[in-house]
Design an enzyme around this catalytic site. Structure first.
Site, PDB file in Angstrom:
ATOM      1  N   ASN A   1      52.247  -6.959  -1.140  1.00  0.00           N
ATOM      2  CA  ASN A   1      51.624  -7.727  -0.007  1.00  0.00           C
ATOM      3  C   ASN A   1      51.320  -9.600  -0.685  1.00  0.00           C
ATOM      4  O   ASN A   1      49.777  -8.837  -0.481  1.00  0.00           O
ATOM      5  CB  ASN A   1      51.184  -6.809   0.782  1.00  0.00           C
ATOM      6  CG  ASN A   1      51.491  -8.265   2.661  1.00  0.00           C
ATOM      7  OD1 ASN A   1      51.262  -9.095   2.330  1.00  0.00           O
ATOM      8  ND2 ASN A   1      50.352  -7.621   3.311  1.00  0.00           N
ATOM      9  N   TRP A   2      51.425 -10.043  -0.274  1.00  0.00           N
ATOM     10  CA  TRP A   2      50.625 -11.089  -1.322  1.00  0.00           C
ATOM     11  C   TRP A   2      49.989 -11.777  -0.158  1.00  0.00           C
ATOM     12  O   TRP A   2      48.986 -12.855  -0.408  1.00  0.00           O
ATOM     13  CB  TRP A   2      51.210 -12.311  -1.629  1.00  0.00           C
ATOM     14  CG  TRP A   2      52.492 -12.234  -3.182  1.00  0.00           C
ATOM     15  CD1 TRP A   2      52.175 -11.028  -3.769  1.00  0.00           C
ATOM     16  CD2 TRP A   2      52.741 -12.412  -3.926  1.00  0.00           C
ATOM     17  NE1 TRP A   2      53.339 -10.837  -4.623  1.00  0.00           N
ATOM     18  CE2 TRP A   2      53.728 -12.170  -5.323  1.00  0.00           C
ATOM     19  CE3 TRP A   2      53.012 -14.702  -3.922  1.00  0.00           C
ATOM     20  CZ2 TRP A   2      53.962 -12.652  -6.108  1.00  0.00           C
ATOM     21  CZ3 TRP A   2      53.378 -14.059  -5.401  1.00  0.00           C
ATOM     22  CH2 TRP A   2      53.983 -14.164  -5.921  1.00  0.00           C
ATOM     23  N   LYS A   3      49.840 -11.705   1.700  1.00  0.00           N
ATOM     24  CA  LYS A   3      48.747 -12.137   2.352  1.00  0.00           C
ATOM     25  C   LYS A   3      49.189 -13.908   2.220  1.00  0.00           C
ATOM     26  O   LYS A   3      50.005 -14.061   1.498  1.00  0.00           O
ATOM     27  CB  LYS A   3      48.062 -11.412   2.356  1.00  0.00           C
ATOM     28  CG  LYS A   3      47.682 -10.973   2.195  1.00  0.00           C
ATOM     29  CD  LYS A   3      46.832  -9.567   2.538  1.00  0.00           C
ATOM     30  CE  LYS A   3      47.115  -7.823   2.362  1.00  0.00           C
ATOM     31  NZ  LYS A   3      45.502  -6.784   2.972  1.00  0.00           N
TER      32      LYS A   3
ATOM     33  N   HIS B   1      52.124  -5.174  10.421  1.00  0.00           N
ATOM     34  CA  HIS B   1      51.064  -4.951   9.264  1.00  0.00           C
ATOM     35  C   HIS B   1      49.467  -5.056   9.726  1.00  0.00           C
ATOM     36  O   HIS B   1      49.594  -5.742  11.105  1.00  0.00           O
ATOM     37  CB  HIS B   1      50.570  -5.902   8.352  1.00  0.00           C
ATOM     38  CG  HIS B   1      50.118  -5.603   7.066  1.00  0.00           C
ATOM     39  ND1 HIS B   1      48.875  -6.321   7.453  1.00  0.00           N
ATOM     40  CD2 HIS B   1      50.069  -5.233   5.787  1.00  0.00           C
ATOM     41  CE1 HIS B   1      47.947  -6.365   6.192  1.00  0.00           C
ATOM     42  NE2 HIS B   1      48.608  -5.043   5.690  1.00  0.00           N
TER      43      HIS B   1
ATOM     44  N   GLU C   1      47.112  -5.978  10.143  1.00  0.00           N
ATOM     45  CA  GLU C   1      46.586  -7.837  10.193  1.00  0.00           C
ATOM     46  C   GLU C   1      47.214  -8.449  11.575  1.00  0.00           C
ATOM     47  O   GLU C   1      46.991  -9.640  11.793  1.00  0.00           O
ATOM     48  CB  GLU C   1      46.233  -8.866   8.935  1.00  0.00           C
ATOM     49  CG  GLU C   1      45.558  -7.947   8.007  1.00  0.00           C
ATOM     50  CD  GLU C   1      45.926  -8.166   6.791  1.00  0.00           C
ATOM     51  OE1 GLU C   1      46.321  -8.967   6.220  1.00  0.00           O
ATOM     52  OE2 GLU C   1      44.939  -7.279   5.668  1.00  0.00           O
TER      53      GLU C   1
ATOM     54  N   GLU D   1      49.219   2.693   6.101  1.00  0.00           N
ATOM     55  CA  GLU D   1      47.972   2.206   5.538  1.00  0.00           C
ATOM     56  C   GLU D   1      47.134   2.269   6.673  1.00  0.00           C
ATOM     57  O   GLU D   1      46.691   1.335   7.836  1.00  0.00           O
ATOM     58  CB  GLU D   1      48.554   0.814   5.591  1.00  0.00           C
ATOM     59  CG  GLU D   1      49.754   0.191   4.683  1.00  0.00           C
ATOM     60  CD  GLU D   1      49.635  -1.234   4.198  1.00  0.00           C
ATOM     61  OE1 GLU D   1      49.963  -1.716   3.137  1.00  0.00           O
ATOM     62  OE2 GLU D   1      49.947  -2.100   4.886  1.00  0.00           O
TER      63      GLU D   1
ATOM     64  N   GLY E   1      41.492  -3.726   1.513  1.00  0.00           N
ATOM     65  CA  GLY E   1      41.304  -4.376   1.592  1.00  0.00           C
ATOM     66  C   GLY E   1      39.764  -4.282   1.508  1.00  0.00           C
ATOM     67  O   GLY E   1      38.401  -5.006   1.207  1.00  0.00           O
TER      68      GLY E   1
ATOM     69  N   SER F   1      43.850  -0.082  -0.280  1.00  0.00           N
ATOM     70  CA  SER F   1      43.247  -0.662  -2.340  1.00  0.00           C
ATOM     71  C   SER F   1      43.605   0.244  -3.417  1.00  0.00           C
ATOM     72  O   SER F   1      43.423   1.650  -3.918  1.00  0.00           O
ATOM     73  CB  SER F   1      41.391  -0.069  -1.748  1.00  0.00           C
ATOM     74  OG  SER F   1      40.617  -0.591  -0.419  1.00  0.00           O
TER      75      SER F   1
ATOM     76  N   GLY G   1      47.752  -4.653  -1.491  1.00  0.00           N
ATOM     77  CA  GLY G   1      48.003  -6.230  -1.229  1.00  0.00           C
ATOM     78  C   GLY G   1      46.883  -6.890  -2.359  1.00  0.00           C
ATOM     79  O   GLY G   1      47.248  -7.268  -3.387  1.00  0.00           O
ATOM     80  N   GLY G   2      46.012  -6.852  -2.260  1.00  0.00           N
ATOM     81  CA  GLY G   2      45.239  -7.638  -3.776  1.00  0.00           C
ATOM     82  C   GLY G   2      45.449  -7.315  -5.186  1.00  0.00           C
ATOM     83  O   GLY G   2      45.494  -8.397  -5.552  1.00  0.00           O
TER      84      GLY G   2
HETATM   85  P1  PGA Z   1      44.903  -3.906  -0.110  1.00  0.00           P
HETATM   86  O1  PGA Z   1      45.678  -4.597   1.270  1.00  0.00           O
HETATM   87  O2  PGA Z   1      46.133  -3.427  -1.395  1.00  0.00           O
HETATM   88  O3  PGA Z   1      44.453  -4.885  -0.666  1.00  0.00           O
HETATM   89  O4  PGA Z   1      44.195  -3.199   0.753  1.00  0.00           O
HETATM   90  C1  PGA Z   1      47.053  -3.208   1.404  1.00  0.00           C
HETATM   91  C2  PGA Z   1      47.899  -3.800   2.171  1.00  0.00           C
HETATM   92  O5  PGA Z   1      47.040  -4.652   3.587  1.00  0.00           O
HETATM   93  O6  PGA Z   1      48.931  -3.745   2.213  1.00  0.00           O
END
Ligand code: PGA
Length: 251
Positions: free
Chosen positions: A9-11, A95, A97, A167, A173, A213, A234-235
């Protein structure tokens, strides 16, 4: 047997040029014959070029969100049909967010899931508890309700196009990961919850990804748990080497 899946997930990262660079790096570094289903989710404006770029690879393209309506006066929004029309196969819905910053509720997500499935998109459905829920011991309840409110109306056949992504919000994050044991405990609970409503045929075949993470140094242990079928990253999905290592950890 359910397949292992690793999705990135590149956000809101990577402009057009950076997207192309990362895709080229991924094409170089990801195993082309692995028995892992690999998905990347760049931003909306880069989806069409990503699909084109990845045409002859084993990497699928997902959107990070989608509107529930077929179309109309919804300034700034993107429909399922638009995603399909540029070759996108998959959409991430729910998600944390989106839930936190854009107030997406379980019932809104139910409509989004329905629209996505109607358009034959695969849905990566995200859910998970906040830290306060875990601290108060309410995490199982909360997760069960997220599943019930958004997915329990589905028909058995719909589950062929659903991927679940647990998640825990406190691990996204933050560098704080659920321990492999905590992830397994919750994934088993999720599978049992799905089993109690839809039976073994659905519960044994639905992939449940862990997200929060996941990094090159913890992925293998988390993915080795029996009810963890891969990850939503994510990251670490923004660096080709890290993502490739995480994909290898799922093999
Ligand atoms: P993260 O994000 O790996 O940076 O914790 C995961 C996500 O939001 O899907």
């Amino acid at each position: 047997m359910r397949q292992k899946i690793v999705a990135g997930n590149w956000k809101m990262h990577k402009n057009a040029e950076e997207t192309e660079d990362l895709l080229n790096d991924l094409i170089d570094k990801l195993p082309s014959d692995a028995e892992v289903h690999i998905i990347v989710a760049p931003t909306f404006v880069n989806l069409a070029s990503a699909v084109e770029h990845l045409e002859f690879t084993n990497i699928n393209v997902a959107a990070q969100n989608m509107h529930q309506a077929e179309g109309g006066a919804f300034t700034g929004e993107i429909s399922a049909d638009m995603l399909k029309s540029v070759g996108v196969s998959t959409v991430i819905l729910g998600h944390s967010e989106r839930r936190a910053y854009f107030h997406e509720s379980n019932s809104l997500l139910k409509s989004k899931v329905d629209t996505a499935l109607k358009h034959e998109l695969v849905v990566i459905f995200c859910f998970g508890e906040e830290l306060k829920d875990r601290q108060s011991g309410n995490h199982f309840n909360l997760v069960e309700n997220q599943l019930k409110d958004s997915l329990f109306h589905l028909a058995e056949k719909d589950w062929a196009n659903i991927i679940l992504a647990y998640e825990p919000v406190w691990a996204i994050g933050t560098g704080e990961t659920a321990s492999p044991e905590q992830a397994q405990e919750m994934h088993e609970f999720i599978r049992n919850t799905i089993d109690s409503k839809f039976g073994k045929n659905v519960s044994e075949n639905v992939a449940i990804l862990y997200g929060g993470s996941v990094k090159p140094d913890n992925a293998r242990e988390i993915f080795s748990k029996p009810d963890v079928d891969g990850g939503l990253i994510g990251g670490a999905a923004l660096k080709a080497d890290d993502f490739a290592t995480i994909v290898s950890a799922a093999i």
